[in-house]
Structures are given as structure tokens and as C-alpha cells.
Design a protein around this motif. Structure first.
Motif, PDB file in Angstrom:
ATOM      1  N   ARG A   1     -14.507  45.978  28.604  1.00 36.96           N
ATOM      2  CA  ARG A   1     -13.445  45.686  27.857  1.00 36.96           C
ATOM      3  C   ARG A   1     -13.074  44.326  28.061  1.00 36.96           C
ATOM      4  O   ARG A   1     -13.125  43.852  29.447  1.00 36.96           O
ATOM      5  N   SER A   2     -12.653  43.596  27.162  1.00 37.92           N
ATOM      6  CA  SER A   2     -12.566  42.276  27.335  1.00 37.92           C
ATOM      7  C   SER A   2     -11.191  41.745  27.356  1.00 37.92           C
ATOM      8  O   SER A   2     -10.660  41.868  26.035  1.00 37.92           O
ATOM      9  N   GLY A   3     -10.435  41.316  28.098  1.00 36.08           N
ATOM     10  CA  GLY A   3      -8.859  41.021  27.918  1.00 36.08           C
ATOM     11  C   GLY A   3      -8.726  39.631  27.357  1.00 36.08           C
ATOM     12  O   GLY A   3      -9.683  38.787  27.432  1.00 36.08           O
ATOM     13  N   VAL A   4      -7.631  39.369  27.237  1.00 37.06           N
ATOM     14  CA  VAL A   4      -6.963  38.207  26.696  1.00 37.06           C
ATOM     15  C   VAL A   4      -6.438  37.556  27.813  1.00 37.06           C
ATOM     16  O   VAL A   4      -5.494  38.141  28.645  1.00 37.06           O
ATOM     17  N   ALA A   5      -6.614  36.359  28.019  1.00 35.11           N
ATOM     18  CA  ALA A   5      -5.856  35.420  29.081  1.00 35.11           C
ATOM     19  C   ALA A   5      -5.067  34.170  28.562  1.00 35.11           C
ATOM     20  O   ALA A   5      -5.483  33.826  27.526  1.00 35.11           O
ATOM     21  N   ILE A   6      -4.460  33.611  29.561  1.00 35.02           N
ATOM     22  CA  ILE A   6      -3.784  32.482  29.192  1.00 35.02           C
ATOM     23  C   ILE A   6      -4.027  31.329  30.269  1.00 35.02           C
ATOM     24  O   ILE A   6      -3.989  31.931  31.369  1.00 35.02           O
ATOM     25  N   ALA A   7      -4.379  30.358  29.913  1.00 31.11           N
ATOM     26  CA  ALA A   7      -4.865  29.253  30.854  1.00 31.11           C
ATOM     27  C   ALA A   7      -3.998  27.963  30.480  1.00 31.11           C
ATOM     28  O   ALA A   7      -3.563  27.851  29.434  1.00 31.11           O
TER      29      ALA A   7
END
Length: 160
Positions: free
Chosen positions: A85-91
Motif C-alpha cells: 500500500r503506497s501512501g501519499v506524502a508531503i515534502a
């Protein structure tokens, strides 16, 4: 897989899984002696190559892309296995203040305040574009968004 003395497992994947596949491939090679050659490219490119008939032993893409390739007869029906499961991230750029994203309202404000927004052509980018539409701010952010070309990690755009 090739049938020579040192067989090679040949695959294609999206960029999202390239590091984990490199690690898994190295471990598999060490345990089995079977060479692993996984090419990580943009998901759109990978799906296009599979649809064009390029042969791979394994295809690692988002589930919707796999389902489309199965429906079109390019991948074997019943062969799909969900691996991650690939999450969404903020950078944010090093040294920049970290935005408050503790609620949907705070995230909306962070998006409004962002000088630029980068996202991928993959499923997370599609979901983000749909979110901007749902929030009614797609037009507002359009001039500040940079979509990473297929195969280019979004983080490199943020770093620049």
C-alpha cells in the motif's frame, strides 16, 4: 524468466516502488542465484510498454493499471497480487517551514499558501488533482503546479 544457467527475472515497475524492489531483488539474488533486473520507469510508460507487447516476467504497477492491462489481455487473468500500500506524502524544501496539515481545512490553507505544488503522473497525482477539483481550487492552483514527467521522482522537483 530465462532458462540459462544463471536465469534472470525481468520486470518493469513504476518509480514508486523502485527502492523497495531494488532491496528485494538484491536479497532474492543472494538467496537464489537468480539475477533480478527490474526497470523502474514512469507508470504510464510501463503500462504502455506492456500493452505494446514487451515481455516481462513480472509487472509492478498500481492496481488500476494492472486491472486495465488484465482486462485488455496483456497480463494473465488471476495473476494480480497486491504487494504494498503506497501512501501519499508531503515534502517541503530543506529549511522551509513545515505547513500545518493536521486537518482538511489546514491542508487546504497550506495548498493555498504554497508557492508551488509538485505531483506525479501516478495514482497519487491523479488523486491530488481530484482533491483540488473537489475543493473547488483546481483553477486557483493550476498556475503553481508542476507535474513531474513520467519517470522523474517528484522529490527532485521539490529539491530544485
Amino acid at each position: 524468466m530465462t532458462t540459462e544457467t544463471n536465469p534472470t527475472l525481468r520486470g518493469i515497475s513504476s518509480m514508486a516502488t523502485r527502492q523497495v524492489l531494488a532491496d528485494l531483488g538484491a536479497a532474492f539474488e543472494q538467496r537464489t542465484g537468480c539475477r533480478v533486473a527490474i526497470e523502474s520507469v514512469g507508470g504510464v510508460d510501463a503500462a504502455r510498454r506492456v500493452a505494446a507487447g514487451e515481455a516481462f516476467d513480472v509487472v509492478i504497477l498500481a492496481s488500476d493499471a494492472i486491472d486495465r492491462l488484465i482486462a485488455a489481455g496483456h497480463l494473465r487473468a488471476g495473476s494480480r497480487v497486491d504487494l504494498v500500500r503506497s501512501g501519499v506524502a508531503i515534502a517541503v524544501r530543506a529549511g522551509a517551514p513545515v505547513p500545518d496539515v493536521s486537518s482538511e481545512a489546514a491542508l487546504q490553507q497550506a495548498v493555498r499558501n504554497a508557492r508551488s505544488i509538485s505531483y506525479s503522473t501516478g495514482p497519487s497525482g491523479v488523486a491530488l488533482a481530484q482533491l483540488f477539483e473537489r475543493w473547488g481550487m483546481a483553477d486557483e492552483v493550476r498556475g503553481r503546479t508542476v507535474k513531474a514527467p513520467p519517470g522523474v521522482p517528484v522529490g527532485t522537483l521539490v529539491a530544485r
